[in-house]
Design an enzyme around this catalytic site. Structure first.
Site, PDB file in Angstrom:
ATOM      1  N   SER A  13       0.868  -1.185   0.000  1.00 50.35           N
ATOM      2  CA  SER A  13       0.000   0.000   0.000  1.00 50.35           C
ATOM      3  C   SER A  13       0.899   1.227   0.000  1.00 50.35           C
ATOM      4  O   SER A  13       2.060   1.147   0.419  1.00 50.35           O
ATOM      5  CB  SER A  13      -0.855  -0.007   1.272  1.00 50.35           C
ATOM      6  OG  SER A  13      -1.378   1.283   1.529  1.00 50.35           O
ATOM      7  N   TYR A  51      -2.437  -1.153  10.419  1.00 51.80           N
ATOM      8  CA  TYR A  51      -2.337  -1.303   8.959  1.00 51.80           C
ATOM      9  C   TYR A  51      -0.989  -0.781   8.467  1.00 51.80           C
ATOM     10  O   TYR A  51      -0.289  -1.447   7.688  1.00 51.80           O
ATOM     11  CB  TYR A  51      -3.486  -0.543   8.294  1.00 51.80           C
ATOM     12  CG  TYR A  51      -3.608  -0.744   6.800  1.00 51.80           C
ATOM     13  CD1 TYR A  51      -4.095  -1.937   6.271  1.00 51.80           C
ATOM     14  CD2 TYR A  51      -3.255   0.273   5.904  1.00 51.80           C
ATOM     15  CE1 TYR A  51      -4.225  -2.112   4.900  1.00 51.80           C
ATOM     16  CE2 TYR A  51      -3.383   0.096   4.530  1.00 51.80           C
ATOM     17  CZ  TYR A  51      -3.874  -1.096   4.035  1.00 51.80           C
ATOM     18  OH  TYR A  51      -4.002  -1.264   2.672  1.00 51.80           O
TER      19      TYR A  51
END
Ligand code: NAI
Length: 256
Positions: A144, A157
């Site tokens: 990401s 995350y």
């Protein structure tokens, strides 16, 4: 274009979003596909039919990558499915939104175990297989932009994707002598179910798009195109890097 003819490819978490788009792209380009998801119901049966329509073999391996031993089992079943495995796409991932001081151990474990531990032991199983059979391999991790830039209120995350960055870099060096390439793909904002809530919120979407130089979200198919390039022999000298696909989000500069 049949860049993946006779190649067997596992995409984890391939029952929706980016993973599904990758599976379809590989199938379109001639690969046999091993799908993975935690559940097997009508949607998954339909997906199998969709992929089969490209004319290649498809197998669904049910399993939860967040459980260390499940990710080993998923890899073993994927290798057995068509007798060999050429490419692993570690795509499955989850996120949880909370203030740092309110993150529960349960949510921390879910995010870290899905996004990092599953990748670690799944990739380890693939590498053991490649070594034993003396075969080359390709690994792509769905990271990401948050392996690089902050995302307040998504601390677990960010920790998981940041970990994925260093895992990939480390393995690139360790696995190059085995003829195994590994890279990360780092999407920005992509229109998938993971972003459903945000996409339904007009104000949040306005704020998001203001931050993206290209002023739009990406599509799962655009991410799949990059994954296919990195998995193919067109990228035969590419290992140890992260490829951002973010409409310019990560390194944009606000002109005053
Ligand atoms: P999604 O929610 O549509 O897809 C995630 C997939 O992973 C689903 O099929 C889900 O069932 C599966 N999955 C989740 N936990 C699993 C587990 N324990 N075992 C097996 N499968 C599991 O979301 P999306 O957007 O397609 O996400 C795919 C990857 O892309 C994730 O790793 C995510 O972190 C990453 N990503 C997505 C971005 C976006 O804007 N959509 C941006 C940056 C990264």
């Amino acid at each position: 274009m049949e860049r993946f003819k006779d190649k067997n490819i596992l995409v984890t978490g391939s029952t929706s979003g980016i993973g599904q788009a990758c599976a379809e792209r590989f199938a379109k380009e001639g690969a046999n596909i091993i799908l993975n998801g935690r559940h097997f119901a009508d949607d998954e049966k339909q997906l199998i039919k969709t992929i089969e329509a490209y004319g290649n073999k498809v197998k669904f391996v049910q399993g939860d990558v967040s459980k260390g031993m499940d990710s080993v089992g998923i890899l073993q079943q994927a290798i057995d499915a068509f007798g060999s495995l050429d490419i692993l796409v570690n795509n499955a991932g989850v996120e949880r939104n909370a203030n740092f001081w309110e993150v529960t151990e349960e949510d921390y474990d879910l995010v870290m175990h899905t996004n990092l531990k599953g990748v670690f032991f799944g990739t380890q199983t693939f590498v053991k297989y490649c070594r034993k059979e003396n075969r080359p391999g390709v690994v792509i991790n769905m990271s990401s932009v948050h392996e690089e830039i902050i995302f307040p209120h998504f601390s677990a995350y960010c920790a998981s994707k940041g970990g994925l960055k260093m895992l990939m870099r480390n393995l690139a060096t360790e696995l190059a002598p085995l003829n195994i390439r590994i890279n990360n793909v780092a999407p920005g904002a992509i229109a998938t179910p993971i972003n459903q809530k945000m996409m339904a919120d007009k104000d949040k979407m306005k704020g998001l798009l203001e931050n993206i130089p290209m002023k739009r979200m990406g599509t799962p198919e655009e991410v799949a195109g990059l994954v296919a390039f990195l998995a193919s022999d067109d990228a035969s000298y590419v290992t140890g890097s992260t490829y951002f696909i973010d409409g310019g989000l990560t390194y944009h500069y606000e002109e005053q």
